[in-house]
Enzyme design. Sequence first.
Site, PDB file in Angstrom:
ATOM      1  N   GLU A  28       0.835  -1.210   0.000  1.00  0.00           N
ATOM      2  CA  GLU A  28       0.000   0.000   0.000  1.00  0.00           C
ATOM      3  C   GLU A  28       0.869   1.259   0.000  1.00  0.00           C
ATOM      4  OE1 GLU A  28      -2.618  -1.120  -1.094  1.00  0.00           O
ATOM      5  OE2 GLU A  28      -4.105  -0.331   0.318  1.00  0.00           O
ATOM      6  N   THR A  80      -5.084   9.194  -5.463  1.00  0.00           N
ATOM      7  CA  THR A  80      -5.203   9.141  -4.003  1.00  0.00           C
ATOM      8  C   THR A  80      -4.435  10.300  -3.378  1.00  0.00           C
ATOM      9  OG1 THR A  80      -5.285   6.750  -4.196  1.00  0.00           O
ATOM     10  CG2 THR A  80      -4.907   7.596  -1.998  1.00  0.00           C
TER      11      THR A  80
HETATM   12  P1  ADP Z   1      -7.518   1.790  -5.400  1.00  0.00           P
HETATM   13  O1  ADP Z   1      -7.907   3.249  -5.516  1.00  0.00           O
HETATM   14  O2  ADP Z   1      -8.400   0.907  -6.222  1.00  0.00           O
HETATM   15  O3  ADP Z   1      -7.428   1.348  -3.979  1.00  0.00           O
HETATM   16  P2  ADP Z   1      -4.840   2.342  -5.414  1.00  0.00           P
HETATM   17  O4  ADP Z   1      -4.883   3.808  -5.711  1.00  0.00           O
HETATM   18  O5  ADP Z   1      -4.670   1.886  -4.019  1.00  0.00           O
HETATM   19  O6  ADP Z   1      -6.109   1.650  -6.042  1.00  0.00           O
HETATM   20  O7  ADP Z   1      -3.638   1.687  -6.203  1.00  0.00           O
HETATM   21  C1  ADP Z   1      -3.400   1.921  -7.534  1.00  0.00           C
HETATM   22  C2  ADP Z   1      -1.902   2.255  -7.743  1.00  0.00           C
HETATM   23  O8  ADP Z   1      -1.058   1.150  -7.385  1.00  0.00           O
HETATM   24  C3  ADP Z   1      -1.641   2.547  -9.204  1.00  0.00           C
HETATM   25  O9  ADP Z   1      -0.721   3.615  -9.275  1.00  0.00           O
HETATM   26  C4  ADP Z   1      -0.987   1.273  -9.715  1.00  0.00           C
HETATM   27  O10 ADP Z   1      -0.119   1.505 -10.796  1.00  0.00           O
HETATM   28  C5  ADP Z   1      -0.213   0.781  -8.492  1.00  0.00           C
HETATM   29  N1  ADP Z   1      -0.008  -0.676  -8.518  1.00  0.00           N
HETATM   30  C6  ADP Z   1       1.164  -1.334  -8.489  1.00  0.00           C
HETATM   31  N2  ADP Z   1       0.971  -2.668  -8.498  1.00  0.00           N
HETATM   32  C7  ADP Z   1      -0.355  -2.870  -8.555  1.00  0.00           C
HETATM   33  C8  ADP Z   1      -1.166  -4.029  -8.583  1.00  0.00           C
HETATM   34  N3  ADP Z   1      -0.653  -5.266  -8.599  1.00  0.00           N
HETATM   35  N4  ADP Z   1      -2.501  -3.854  -8.602  1.00  0.00           N
HETATM   36  C9  ADP Z   1      -3.031  -2.628  -8.603  1.00  0.00           C
HETATM   37  N5  ADP Z   1      -2.322  -1.482  -8.573  1.00  0.00           N
HETATM   38  C10 ADP Z   1      -0.983  -1.600  -8.546  1.00  0.00           C
END
Ligand code: ADP
Length: 308
Positions: free
Chosen positions: A129, A182
């Site tokens: 995260e 985010t």
């Molecule tokens: P969400 O808003 O759905 O929680 P996040 O903002 O937490 O998604 O995460 C997305 C970010 O994490 C993007 O920048 C993405 O490129 C990066 N990332 C790296 N590896 C992964 C992965 N295996 N799955 C999803 N996002 C990833």
Amino acid sequence: MKNEIKVFCPATIANISCGFDVLGVALDNVGDEMVVKKTSKKGITITKIEGQNLPLQTHKNVAGVAGLALLSASDYEGGFEIEIYKKIKAGSGIGSSAASSTGAVCAMNKLLGEPFSNLELVQFAMKGEELASGVQHADNVAPAIYGGFTLVRSYSPLDIIKINTPKKLYATVIHPQIEIKTSDSRKILKTTISLADGIKQWGNVGGLIAGLYTEDYDLISRSLEDHIIEPIRSILIPAFDNVKSASLNAGALGCGISGSGPSIYALSKGKETAEKVAQAMQNIYNKVGIPYDIHVSTVNTEGIKTIS
Ligand code: ADP
């Protein structure tokens, strides 16, 4: 012991209204899949990603970073290969990164004979995260690992409590296809709150937890309020106020921003109401003209599930 495992990695709603940064819930029929294999080669190798354009490099993928955190705490001499089948879009606000980081560490833990506790797995997944958002938050990874609703009571020391899930609770989530970083949605938040707002917020958190335990749907409904974050962040989400009022009119117990948006979630008692809420949300977004995904789901009380 198995050498290969396939897991379901659930989507999660974090920042549940009054529970900013502390309350999350796992979903049942929205999520990714992942195949993890033991290898004699040390380290983590991501061999395949389908469904999304994400980095294969171990240090740039949350699954790799979380997996390396587990490996460095383990006395296992080998390594792992990972295949990721993404169904949750990155940046959706329903825990795309958390699905990958928790899927990786839970699958590895199973292949190693479960040497690590859920709390330790959360700590490894939080490293993923941190890569995704710059912050080691636990409110998506905790429900993905423990299942159901989880409360992060404290970050230091980390203390996670799994909360009862009322049987008839359903979630509806609409994901408008717009990007909200985010980091941007964090930047606009104030760093201080008034005592009056604090009093309302912790009253609602207490009410929500009590409502979830006693399965008192009216109390859950009264407590699904957020006087601090939602008024600020909702301006980034087109038609948020209309979606919220349409959802409540359709019978939702409450409605708010999922994670840091742009997804909007509602909780309802029963599938029929949750589907009416989905229709009400769609009616609004059809008029707005932004494409969207919509999901209706029961709560996943198990967390990461072994498929094979
Ligand atoms: P969400 O808003 O759905 O929680 P996040 O903002 O937490 O998604 O995460 C997305 C970010 O994490 C993007 O920048 C993405 O490129 C990066 N990332 C790296 N590896 C992964 C992965 N295996 N799955 C999803 N996002 C990833």
